[in-house]
Design an enzyme around this catalytic site. Structure first.
Site, PDB file in Angstrom:
ATOM      1  CE  LYS A 291      -4.037  -2.182   1.850  1.00 29.55           C
ATOM      2  NZ  LYS A 291      -5.027  -2.360   2.873  1.00 29.55           N
ATOM      3  CG  ASN A 376       4.551  -0.433  14.352  1.00 29.25           C
ATOM      4  OD1 ASN A 376       3.728  -1.326  14.145  1.00 29.25           O
ATOM      5  ND2 ASN A 376       5.582  -0.208  13.548  1.00 29.25           N
TER       6      ASN A 376
END
Ligand code: NAP
Length: 502
Positions: A291, A376
């Site tokens: 993406k 993350n």
């Protein structure tokens, strides 16, 4: 047809007859005694039959010597009849087999020769020359079946086919990377696509990457695909499981569009874009892990793609590839409906992950008023994603998890950690295993296969309301449909859309 007896092959043929125009009898898969009885098979089968005795070195099961193989082929051609339907319609002869008497006999009685080349290990560099030089007389059909170990290999075969336009041929990129060469055989310049009754327990796949015959017919509507068919697809890697072909192809069928949507597994986005150009693909859904990587290939992009930095939809326009992002709206539509809220104002939200999907999620959370913490595994990516929005950030470690105490009205899992096919050795991956749910959190996982990830299961067990990514997937696909076709999504078809998997 790869069953062990002729009788069983006839049974299978009867069951799947409506899907096949021609059937290939793989004599090498028959029991040795059965191999001696093949001569009457074409008459019994009642459709044109290809006689093939594939050597083990070419991916078949025949281990005897060449003499034995040739005499079996001769047995299949013997006692040829004036009524050609009683003879084999085609004889598959490998390019390195030189038996002129066999070829002569075949030609005399109207059995066409398929001159075949197989490489079960890889794709050869000299394909155009090979395709041109294989044919020994004008009436032969050239068949080249080579293993695709990469997207570049498929591109090589596609381009070789274009260079040799006009010749009757069959070109197959075997294996997972080449799966669409079996659906878009018209575009690859192939006369046939080989398929199999793979749901029958005793029908072996005759070659790697073969698609089950009903799937080819019912999911991809293979018989309706012509040069005029509009092509769309989904790309990603490894792209082992996707519901998108099922979604789009059902809608195309219900509305009577001459369009098909296929999987494009790709190990290189550069090569995939070249393939898309060669095949005149008009729209591509982009999934893990491309993406962000796709952005340099866009000719222009929506404002959202610019801000989000992730694109999941490519549409071919007269000005080139337009990149848009339908994940963002798909996500917020889905979660707001689940929460029965108009926006995220006064909500304190943790987002786990900082990849392409997280970028869309964070963009929407900001647009709709939430306060957000981003955690993350690779901490600098969380910091980078949080910075423009002035959101909090951290790692998926003790410190980061502690911060969640203040951001737990809603928790959104956006990593691919629990996704089937991504981490085959660790399906129970839970990216926030250290976090203890109190039971009042609203919890969403963007993963939809499996329906319940380890993370979502833990949340549900603790009493949280949980939502997986399936509703989001369908919502973003509806926006994608509009992007691809320029039309509103036909909502009245939604209840009839099926969600099988390729
Ligand atoms: P991506 O750009 O490749 O990002 C992957 C993210 O997952 C990164 O943050 C990565 O962390 C993290 N990650 C991967 N394995 C991990 C592990 N074992 N433990 C912890 N973190 C891990 O992928 P994406 O496009 O964002 O997609 C992510 C997921 O969202 C996929 O499962 C995809 O199917 C799903 N998704 C669903 C929809 C839907 O409509 N439902 C839409 C889009 C995406 P690092 O930065 O440390 O590598």
């Amino acid at each position: 047809m790869t069953a062990k007896t002729l009788g069983r092959n006839l049974e299978i043929l009867e069951k799947y007859r409506k899907y096949a125009d021609v059937a290939e009898l793989r004599v090498d898969c028959l029991d040795p005694d059965e191999r001696l009885l093949i001569r009457r098979f074409p008459e019994q089968a009642g459709i044109p039959i290809i006689l093939t005795i594939r050597r083990d070195t070419d991916g078949g099961l025949f281990v005897g010597g060449e003499g034995a193989r040739i005499s079996l082929m001769a047995r299949g051609l013997a006692y040829a009849e004036a009524d050609r339907r009683r003879n084999f319609a085609y004889l598959d002869i490998e390019e390195d087999l030189n038996v002129s008497s066999l070829e002569e006999a075949a030609r005399t009685f109207g059995t066409r020769i398929i001159r075949s080349y197989h490489n079960i290990k890889g794709t050869d560099a000299d394909l155009p020359m090979r395709i041109r030089s294989m044919r020994r007389s004008g009436d032969e059909i050239v068949k080249v079946a080579v293993m695709a170990n990469s997207t570049r290999d498929v591109l090589e075969l596609l381009c070789a086919g274009k260079e040799c336009e006009g010749h009757e041929k069959i070109l197959i990129s075997m294996g997972h990377f080449g799966v669409y060469s079996r659906i878009l055989s018209e575009q690859f310049g192939s006369l046939f696509s080989y398929s199999g009754a793979l749901s029958e327990p005793d029908a072996l796949p005759a070659a790697p990457g073969q698609i089950e015959v009903r799937e080819l017919a019912n999911l991809y509507h293979f018989r309706n695909i012509t040069k005029a068919t509009k092509i769309y697809g989904v790309t990603g890697y490894p792209l082992k499981a996707t519901s998108s072909p099922s979604f789009f192809n059902t809608v195309f069928e219900l509305e009577g569009s001459n369009a098909v949507y296929v999987p494009f597994p790709a190990d290189s986005i550069t090569d995939l874009i070249d393939i898309a150009k060669e095949l005149n693909v008009e729209g591509i859904s982009v999934t893990v892990p491309y993406k962000e990587a796709i952005i340099p290939f866009l000719d222009f992009q929506s404002d959202e793609v610019g801000v989000i930095g992730a694109c999941n939809t490519l549409t071919l326009t007269p000005q080139g590839w337009l990149g848009t992002n339908t994940d963002a709206r798909g996500f917020s539509d889905s979660l707001l409906r689940f929460l029965n809220k108009p926006n995220f104002k006064r909500q304190r939200v943790t987002v786990i992950g900082a990849g392409g999907a997280a970028r869309s999620v964070v963009f929407e959370l900001h647009r709709l008023g939430a306060k957000v913490l981003i955690l993350n595994r690779t901490i600098h990516k969380a910091r980078r994603l949080a910075a423009p929005y002035k959101f909090s950030w951290g790692g998926l470690d003790e410190q980061g998890i502690e911060k969640m105490e203040k951001y737990r009205d809603i928790i959104i899992q956006t990593t691919s950690a629990g996704m089937e096919g991504i981490n085959p050795d660790n399906l129970s991956d839970d990216p926030a295993a250290m976090y203890n749910f109190c039971g009042r959190e609203e919890v969403m996982d963007l993963v939809y296969k499996p329906k319940m990830t380890a993370f979502l299961k833990r949340a549900s067990n603790a009493g949280c309301n949980v939502l997986n990514g399936f509703d989001m997937l369908i919502r973003q696909a509806r926006y994608q449909y509009t992007q691809f076709t320029g039309k509103e999504f036909p909502e009245h078809f939604l209840s009839r859309v099926q969600f099988g998997e390729f």
